[in-house]
Structure formats: C-alpha cells, structure tokens
Design an enzyme around this catalytic site. Structure first.
Site, short mmCIF file in Angstrom:
data_model
loop_
_atom_site.label_atom_id
_atom_site.label_comp_id
_atom_site.label_asym_id
_atom_site.label_seq_id
_atom_site.Cartn_x
_atom_site.Cartn_y
_atom_site.Cartn_z
N ASP A 143 2.04 7.08 -1.07
CA ASP A 143 2.16 5.63 -0.92
C ASP A 143 0.77 5.01 -0.77
O ASP A 143 -0.18 5.70 -0.39
CB ASP A 143 3.01 5.39 0.34
CG ASP A 143 2.99 3.95 0.78
OD1 ASP A 143 3.19 3.07 -0.06
OD2 ASP A 143 2.78 3.71 2.00
N ASP B 268 0.04 1.30 0.72
CA ASP B 268 -0.13 0.46 1.91
C ASP B 268 0.19 1.21 3.19
O ASP B 268 1.28 1.74 3.35
CB ASP B 268 0.74 -0.80 1.80
CG ASP B 268 0.28 -1.69 0.65
OD1 ASP B 268 -0.94 -1.93 0.55
OD2 ASP B 268 1.12 -2.11 -0.16
MG LIG Z 1 3.40 1.88 2.96
#
Ligand SMILES: [Mg+2]
Length: 178
Positions: A8, A10
């Site tokens: 991922d 963020d």
């Molecule tokens: Mg995230």
C-alpha cells in the site's frame, strides 16, 4: 517463480497522516499530533464543524504532492525487490484526483520498480499477490494472500494475524519468506 508482495502507499510507504495533520493545524490553528490519533482516524477526532474541510483535503491533488516517505520504506522496498516481485497497490479510486500525483511520486521515489508494477485500484481483493502490506485491514477481507498489517495510529487497537510496526520489522518478517 518469485513470490509477490503488494504494498500500500498511504501510511505504509508515504507519511500521508503527517500531511493531513499539517493541513488541519494550518487551517484551523490547532496543535494536533500523531499521538493524539491513537486508535482513531482524524475524521473521528476533529470537531463536527471541521469535518467537511478535513474530509475534503485528499480530494485536492496537492495533498499527495511531495509526501515524505516513512522511515526505512524506500530502502526496505529496494531490499525486498531483490528477492520478491514488488507491486504497489493503492486504493486511488477513493480520491481520483490523486492519480497523476501518486504516479509521479512512485516514479520519483521508487525508480527501480517498473511502472507496470503500479496498481491503482478500488478494493484490493482483486490484487493477486502472496502478501499485502497495508495499514487498512479492510483490504485483507477479500485478499487471497497473507495480509500484513502495517501499524498506523488509527489501527493500534485492531486485532490481526500479522502486524509489523515499522520497516525494520517488515524486513525481518520477510527474511525467510522468499
Ligand atoms: Mg494506507
């Protein structure tokens, strides 16, 4: 065949929370810190009269510009990339205006990865990888591989099978997984 790790962006690679706090403090003259957000999202913390503005920040493409990488993230990915196929999986559909900025960020900070390994998606259940490192456990629900929860202030109280607290721990976890 090399195993695949999806990662991922963020709050796993990029310090998006720092940006959210900065913008909030600047606009509303507050002194919010990451430590104030243990066990909750910023949206659950700010008073109702600030909520609409705080929710709107990620709709502005500039919000995702020049985010600081989290400590050890770039080195960690570079190292994993020696032994695994690395894919960056970001739920960009939540904020479509972020597409280009996120793409530019990845090109700049992870030049050793092919852009063909960048996945801009909605639900990450469609990602076909052996592992998914993410700070949002909801993405593990339909993911067929092993979810690895990356600790962020909002998830500190969540129960999960595998948790890593920082990039040092990610490297340690994957030592014997290739
Ligand atoms: Mg995230």
């Amino acid at each position: 065949m090399r195993k695949r790790i999806a990662i991922d962006m963020d709050e796993t690679i990029c310090d998006t929370m720092a940006r959210h706090i900065d913008w909030y403090n600047l606009e509303f003259k507050q002194n919010l810190k990451k430590a104030d957000l243990m066990g909750k999202k910023i949206y659950n913390h700010v008073p109702p009269e600030h909520l609409a503005r705080v929710r709107s920040y990620p709709d502005n493409a500039e919000f995702f510009e020049d985010l600081e990488p989290l400590e050890g993230a770039i080195e960690g990915i570079k190292e994993l990339n020696q032994r695994f196929d690395i894919y960056i999986a970001t739920a960009a559909m939540e904020h479509p205006s972020s597409f280009s900025v996120k793409y530019e960020w990845l090109i700049k900070h992870l030049p050793f990865l092919s852009p063909m390994n960048f996945v801009f998606c909605g639900d990450k259940g469609v990602v076909n990888a052996d592992y998914l490192i993410d700070d949002s456990a909801r993405h593990f629900r339909f993911f067929s591989g092993q979810g690895v929860l990356f600790t962020a202030p909002h998830n500190v109280n969540e129960e999960t099978e595998v948790r890593v607290n920082n990039w040092q721990e990610i490297k340690a976890y994957f030592v014997d997984k290739a």
